[in-house]
Structures are given as structure tokens and as C-alpha cells.
Design a protein around this motif. Structure first.
Motif, PDB file in Angstrom:
ATOM      1  N   LEU A  47       0.612  -1.180   0.024  1.00 34.69           N
ATOM      2  CA  LEU A  47      -0.001   0.096   0.046  1.00 34.69           C
ATOM      3  C   LEU A  47       1.016   1.131   0.117  1.00 34.69           C
ATOM      4  O   LEU A  47       2.063   1.190   0.230  1.00 34.69           O
ATOM      5  CB  LEU A  47      -0.896   0.045   1.187  1.00 34.69           C
ATOM      6  CG  LEU A  47      -0.365  -0.124   2.763  1.00 34.69           C
ATOM      7  CD1 LEU A  47      -0.947   1.063   3.385  1.00 34.69           C
ATOM      8  CD2 LEU A  47      -0.296  -1.499   3.265  1.00 34.69           C
ATOM      9  N   PRO A  48       0.325   2.314  -0.362  1.00 31.97           N
ATOM     10  CA  PRO A  48       1.059   3.904  -0.306  1.00 31.97           C
ATOM     11  C   PRO A  48       0.909   4.410   0.956  1.00 31.97           C
ATOM     12  O   PRO A  48      -0.152   4.122   1.493  1.00 31.97           O
ATOM     13  CB  PRO A  48       0.371   4.553  -1.374  1.00 31.97           C
ATOM     14  CG  PRO A  48      -1.030   3.925  -1.498  1.00 31.97           C
ATOM     15  CD  PRO A  48      -1.046   2.553  -1.157  1.00 31.97           C
ATOM     16  N   ALA A  49       2.043   4.950   1.278  1.00 26.05           N
ATOM     17  CA  ALA A  49       1.535   5.766   2.881  1.00 26.05           C
ATOM     18  C   ALA A  49       1.513   7.204   2.273  1.00 26.05           C
ATOM     19  O   ALA A  49       1.772   8.095   2.271  1.00 26.05           O
ATOM     20  CB  ALA A  49       3.218   5.648   3.064  1.00 26.05           C
ATOM     21  N   ASP A  50       0.033   7.210   1.938  1.00 24.36           N
ATOM     22  CA  ASP A  50      -0.557   8.231   1.369  1.00 24.36           C
ATOM     23  C   ASP A  50      -1.706   8.965   2.334  1.00 24.36           C
ATOM     24  O   ASP A  50      -2.433   9.871   2.063  1.00 24.36           O
ATOM     25  CB  ASP A  50      -1.338   8.010   0.259  1.00 24.36           C
ATOM     26  CG  ASP A  50      -2.561   6.798   0.352  1.00 24.36           C
ATOM     27  OD1 ASP A  50      -2.855   6.490   1.400  1.00 24.36           O
ATOM     28  OD2 ASP A  50      -3.272   6.525  -0.757  1.00 24.36           O
ATOM     29  N   GLY A  51      -1.700   8.415   3.816  1.00 32.63           N
ATOM     30  CA  GLY A  51      -2.750   8.947   4.829  1.00 32.63           C
ATOM     31  C   GLY A  51      -4.132   8.423   4.638  1.00 32.63           C
ATOM     32  O   GLY A  51      -4.955   9.084   5.336  1.00 32.63           O
ATOM     33  N   ARG A  52      -4.405   7.703   3.688  1.00 33.08           N
ATOM     34  CA  ARG A  52      -5.633   7.357   3.484  1.00 33.08           C
ATOM     35  C   ARG A  52      -5.884   5.724   4.288  1.00 33.08           C
ATOM     36  O   ARG A  52      -4.910   4.997   3.921  1.00 33.08           O
ATOM     37  CB  ARG A  52      -6.119   7.109   2.383  1.00 33.08           C
ATOM     38  CG  ARG A  52      -6.175   8.582   1.577  1.00 33.08           C
ATOM     39  CD  ARG A  52      -6.955   8.423   0.158  1.00 33.08           C
ATOM     40  NE  ARG A  52      -6.326   7.463  -0.764  1.00 33.08           N
ATOM     41  CZ  ARG A  52      -6.093   7.747  -2.058  1.00 33.08           C
ATOM     42  NH1 ARG A  52      -6.627   8.639  -2.484  1.00 33.08           N
ATOM     43  NH2 ARG A  52      -5.336   6.781  -2.785  1.00 33.08           N
ATOM     44  N   GLU A  53      -6.937   5.276   4.620  1.00 33.72           N
ATOM     45  CA  GLU A  53      -7.073   4.021   5.174  1.00 33.72           C
ATOM     46  C   GLU A  53      -7.255   3.027   3.907  1.00 33.72           C
ATOM     47  O   GLU A  53      -8.126   3.391   3.003  1.00 33.72           O
ATOM     48  CB  GLU A  53      -8.406   3.941   6.074  1.00 33.72           C
ATOM     49  CG  GLU A  53      -8.544   2.466   6.588  1.00 33.72           C
ATOM     50  CD  GLU A  53      -9.724   2.586   7.528  1.00 33.72           C
ATOM     51  OE1 GLU A  53      -9.292   1.751   8.786  1.00 33.72           O
ATOM     52  OE2 GLU A  53     -10.833   2.914   7.281  1.00 33.72           O
ATOM     53  N   HIS A  54      -6.416   2.085   4.050  1.00 33.44           N
ATOM     54  CA  HIS A  54      -6.730   0.886   3.175  1.00 33.44           C
ATOM     55  C   HIS A  54      -7.159  -0.574   3.713  1.00 33.44           C
ATOM     56  O   HIS A  54      -6.584  -0.713   4.791  1.00 33.44           O
ATOM     57  CB  HIS A  54      -5.353   0.610   2.645  1.00 33.44           C
ATOM     58  CG  HIS A  54      -4.741   1.717   1.678  1.00 33.44           C
ATOM     59  ND1 HIS A  54      -4.827   2.104   0.385  1.00 33.44           N
ATOM     60  CD2 HIS A  54      -4.241   2.790   2.213  1.00 33.44           C
ATOM     61  CE1 HIS A  54      -4.364   3.001   0.114  1.00 33.44           C
ATOM     62  NE2 HIS A  54      -3.995   3.675   1.082  1.00 33.44           N
ATOM     63  N   LEU A  55      -8.290  -0.918   3.296  1.00 34.13           N
ATOM     64  CA  LEU A  55      -8.787  -1.946   3.987  1.00 34.13           C
ATOM     65  C   LEU A  55      -8.144  -3.254   3.868  1.00 34.13           C
ATOM     66  O   LEU A  55      -7.708  -3.299   2.686  1.00 34.13           O
ATOM     67  CB  LEU A  55     -10.363  -1.993   3.493  1.00 34.13           C
ATOM     68  CG  LEU A  55     -11.274  -1.016   3.945  1.00 34.13           C
ATOM     69  CD1 LEU A  55     -12.576  -1.129   3.336  1.00 34.13           C
ATOM     70  CD2 LEU A  55     -11.307  -0.697   5.336  1.00 34.13           C
ATOM     71  N   THR A  56      -8.072  -4.098   4.729  1.00 37.06           N
ATOM     72  CA  THR A  56      -7.357  -5.362   4.524  1.00 37.06           C
ATOM     73  C   THR A  56      -8.268  -6.494   3.713  1.00 37.06           C
ATOM     74  O   THR A  56      -7.875  -7.366   2.975  1.00 37.06           O
ATOM     75  CB  THR A  56      -6.951  -6.121   5.640  1.00 37.06           C
ATOM     76  OG1 THR A  56      -7.956  -6.225   6.515  1.00 37.06           O
ATOM     77  CG2 THR A  56      -5.942  -5.085   6.236  1.00 37.06           C
TER      78      THR A  56
END
Length: 154
Positions: A47-56
Motif C-alpha cells: 500500500l502507499p503511505a498516502d494518509g488514507r485508510e486501506h482495508l485489508t
């Protein structure tokens, strides 16, 4: 005659490339890899360290998380269904890990920021200022060094 035509053309192309430098890598979110482990198996997440939540999108009960290329303990938030303690660890190979207690599913991950990869300069040689935290190790002699395996210390 042909050679005199190609030399100015080559120089013109080279000057054109220098006039338009490549986009700095830091303008893009840094990518990181996490590997979630349980007694029943494992699954990776990039995932990117973009400050958004990424669901698993995975209900597996997680015991620990491998974080080989990012300071995930400091720069990520792990959303779980219950209260959780996250503790930094290093496995026998020197791999950075996050221990999850009590074990439970990780619903989502939010990461932001950047870190300095292993063997890259971590201190500005002119000013002595730190350039950032090392992704998977520590800063020594101006470069990010990998974590030592605990087994290597004995």
C-alpha cells in the motif's frame, strides 16, 4: 558533413533532457509492504503511505505483522475491532515486526510519511541534519544500517 549534423543534434537533445529534470521520487507516496501472520497462515498487503485508510478485506486473526521496508509501528495506524497493544520486535533474521496483542483481525491500515531505505544516506553531510528515519534499521556512520539479527549477537 553528416557527423557535423549529428553532434549539434545530440547536444541539443542532451540539453533538452537537462532542462527537464525527472520528477523527484519524494513527490509520490512511498510504497510499503506488510505481511500479516496468524496461526493459520499469512497474507501480504502492498500500500502507499498516502494518509488514507486501506482495508485489508481479511478476517484472519493476526498475531504479528512483518514490516520489512517501512517504520510501520511509528507511521501507520492499524484499525482493529477491539483494543490492541502493538509492540515492536525483530525476528531471528533481523526482520522488523509488530506484535499484536491480543491477536485479532486488522480491518484497515493508514500510513503516511517517508523513511530512508537501508544503505542510503540518512544524514546530510554538509549540515549534519538527519534526512529521515531509517525504514528498517538505524542510522550509523551517516547511512541506514539493517537491524542485526538477535541470533547474530550471541
Amino acid at each position: 558533413m553528416k557527423a557535423s549534423f549529428y553532434v549539434p543534434l545530440s547536444l541539443g537533445l542532451a540539453n533538452g533532457m537537462l532542462a527537464h529534470p525527472l520528477e523527484p521520487e519524494s513527490s509520490w507516496p512511498q510504497l510499503l509492504t506488510l505481511v500479516f501472520h496468524s496461526a493459520d497462515g499469512q497474507y501480504p498487503m502492498r500500500l502507499p503511505a498516502d494518509g488514507r485508510e486501506h482495508l485489508t478485506n481479511n478476517a484472519m486473526t493476526v498475531n504479528y505483522i512483518d514490516a520489512p521496508d517501512f517504520t510501520a509501528q511509528k507511521q501507520c495506524t492499524f484499525r482493529t475491532p477491539g483494543k490492541v497493544a502493538l509492540v515492536n520486535g525483530i525476528d531471528s533474521r533481523g526482520l522488523q515486526q509488530i506484535l499484536v496483542g491480543p491477536p485479532q483481525p486488522v480491518v484497515g491500515v493508514t500510513c503516511s510519511g517517508t523513511c530512508v531505505p537501508t544503505w542510503i544516506t540518512c544524514v546530510n553531510p554538509r549540515t549534519g541534519a538527519e534526512l529521515g528515519e531509517c525504514c528498517s534499521g538505524y542510522c550509523d556512520k551517516g547511512r541506514c544500517q539493517p537491524w542485526l539479527s538477535p541470533a547474530a549477537l550471541t
